[in-house]
Design an enzyme around this catalytic site. Structure first.
Site, mmCIF file in Angstrom:
data_model
loop_
_atom_site.group_PDB
_atom_site.id
_atom_site.type_symbol
_atom_site.label_atom_id
_atom_site.label_comp_id
_atom_site.label_asym_id
_atom_site.label_seq_id
_atom_site.Cartn_x
_atom_site.Cartn_y
_atom_site.Cartn_z
ATOM 1 N N LYS A 80 0.843 -1.204 0.000
ATOM 2 C CA LYS A 80 0.000 0.000 0.000
ATOM 3 C C LYS A 80 0.876 1.250 0.000
ATOM 4 O O LYS A 80 1.884 1.308 0.723
ATOM 5 C CB LYS A 80 -0.901 -0.011 1.230
ATOM 6 N N SER A 155 -9.542 1.761 2.968
ATOM 7 C CA SER A 155 -8.730 2.489 2.026
ATOM 8 C C SER A 155 -7.701 1.648 1.286
ATOM 9 O O SER A 155 -7.174 2.100 0.259
ATOM 10 C CB SER A 155 -8.006 3.628 2.753
ATOM 11 N N SER A 179 -9.627 -0.381 7.212
ATOM 12 C CA SER A 179 -9.062 -0.312 5.864
ATOM 13 C C SER A 179 -8.330 -1.543 5.357
ATOM 14 O O SER A 179 -7.975 -1.592 4.183
ATOM 15 C CB SER A 179 -8.121 0.876 5.751
#
Ligand code: GLN
Length: 481
Positions: A80, A155, A179
């Site tokens: 990420k 996210s 997330s």
């Protein structure tokens, strides 16, 4: 997808030892897949082939020498884009860091590479990890590989989509209020948020420091367990990381689940929960019962306050953490006639609307005169939510809930109403506030073919127990990918 069986950590290991493939060939194979699928999915924001092939060659040299391989040797990993990678652009999904290249690696990255993992690239996410759909990225949304008109969740949407689409074997995401777990549920892959303090946050670009955690996505529980064992453990660069021994999770999880007490809090199964999600999660619980788990009904009375509490605390911490983006030290700078004008223009141009909304909310909650009414009160409610968990874990070994109230929604469906978007986190933020670990495991699909996630919470540092339950569920046929 090609239809060929998926690579797992174990199958990569075996194939390397048997010389059926090399780490370099594997990296090439995954880059070819990424090239093919990424234009449509938008899961990756940056690729780092130089770094990946250099690491693959190191692994291949170790194979050639017949020396022992690391636990993640040759395994393609996606990261990420809020986790720092030396020399590889790290944007946090924001314009303000469009040209930012970190001068060092996060501890989790260092540990992955030490175990032989091959970092392929950086994945798309909501800007500064603020969002539940990946639509807050400055670089465009990610599409859910299972249904392209749907969001992948957020996210960490890019990491979830990458693993679900077979563009990496495992991935790292971050979880502040859901997330990791919620995109795991929406994309149909196991996704784990470790206990706060289990995995070093050094090099993780901060959103809300008392909540942020790094954790894995994988296609099976053993792979998630292996990644956990690699990245967990004390780090002198993060004073909140716990000095506790890290279990060999992949071994622990094979224990039988018979006799484990699973708590089912009624507060997570009420109004707002989609009927199909409810049915599948209940069927998952029944399957565990059939394998000897004991169901214990629970009440967690402060659950209803979790969203409000989370959005005060997370935004307050974000408003403070994001003060560092001032055009002076990092990333974007928009010139102005005065220093104030430079700050203002940089932040106005660099941050997207959701980030601005959160900075304003958080600044308000911390401002003098309002601090006691909002921030202080939220901290008190946070303690009550943590107490609900502590009391529950006196009676049960794990708590099972839905991961999210619905399956993946359509792109654009919730963008007009931030409150509705925030409700996607209603079942995940509780565990975030309490600091406990949680894992989302797939537990079936809706009639429309959309994945549904079941969430298992554990007590502090009880990752082994929830991975064991997740593995028990997988062995019982609860899911396979
Ligand atoms: N969706 C939640 C938010 O927008 C959680 C995000 C996260 O866990 N990083 O804050």
């Amino acid at each position: 997808m090609s239809g060929a069986p998926r690579w797992t950590v174990a199958s990569v290991h075996e194939a390397l030892l048997a010389k059926k493939t090399s780490a370099r060939e594997l990296a090439q194979e995954f880059y070819a897949q990424i090239e093919q699928r990424n234009p449509e999915l938008n899961a990756f924001l940056a690729l780092c082939p130089d770094r990946a092939y250099a690491q693959a060659d190191r692994v291949d040299a170790i194979v050639a020498q017949g020396k022992p391989l690391g636990r993640l040797a040759g395994v393609p990993v996606a990261i990420k884009d809020v986790i720092s990678t030396e020399g590889v652009r790290t944007t946090c999904g924001s314009k303000i860091l469009e040209d930012y290249t970190p001068p060092y690696d996060a501890t989790a990255i260092e540990r992955l590479e030490r175990a032989g993992a091959v970092i392929m690239g950086k994945t798309n996410c909501d800007e500064f990890a603020m969002g539940s759909s990946n639509e807050n990225s400055a670089y465009g949304p990610v599409r859910n590989p299972i249904a392209l008109d749907r969001v992948p969740g957020g996210s960490s949407g890019g990491s979830a989509a990458a693993v679900a689409a077979g563009l990496s074997v495992v991935a790292l995401g971050t979880d502040t209020g859901g997330s990791i777990r919620q995109p795991g549920a929406y994309c149909g892959v196991p996704a784990m948020m470790p206990t706060y303090g289990r995995v070093s946050r050094y090099g993780l670009i901060a959103f809300a420091s008392s909540l942020d955690r790094i954790g894995p996505f994988a296609t099976n529980i053993t792979d998630a367990a292996t990644v956990m064992s690699v990245i967990a453990g004390h780090d002198s660069n993060d004073s909140t990381s716990a000095a506790l021994a890290v279990p060999e999770y992949a071994a622990e999880i094979e224990k039988s689940v018979a006799g484990l007490r699973i708590g089912i809090p009624e507060d997570y199964f009420g109004a707002g929960l989609d009927a199909e999600v409810k049915n599948k999660v209940q069927a998952g619980i029944t399957l565990l019962e059939r394998h000897g788990c004991k169901r214990v009904p629970l009440k967690m009375p402060h659950t209803d306050y979790a969203i409000a509490t989370y959005y005060v605390i997370a935004t307050a911490e974000a408003s403070s953490n994001l003060a560092r983006y001032d055009g002076v030290r990092y990333g974007l700078r928009v010139q102005g006639n005065t220093l104030m004008e430079m700050y203002r223009k940089t932040r106005e141009r660099g941050f997207g609307p959701e980030v601005k909304r959160r900075i304003m909310l958080g600044t308000y909650a911390l401002s003098s005169g309002y601090y006691d009414a909002y921030y202080l009160r939220a901290q008190k409610v946070r303690s009550l939510i943590a107490r609900d968990f502590a009391e529950a874990f006196e009676k049960v070994d794990a708590i099972i809930t839905p991961t999210a109230p619905t399956a993946a929604f359509r792109l654009g469906e919730k963008t007009a109403d931030p409150l509705e978007m925030y409700l996607a986190d209603i079942y995940t933020v509780t565990g975030s506030l309490a600091g406990v670990p949680g894992i989302s495991v797939p537990c079936g699909k809706s009639a429309a073919g959309l994945p549904i996630g079941m969430q298992i919470f554990g007590s502090h540092f009880g990752e082994a127990r929830i991975l064991q339950l997740a593995r028990g569920f997988e062995k019982a046929g609860g899911f396979s990918i």
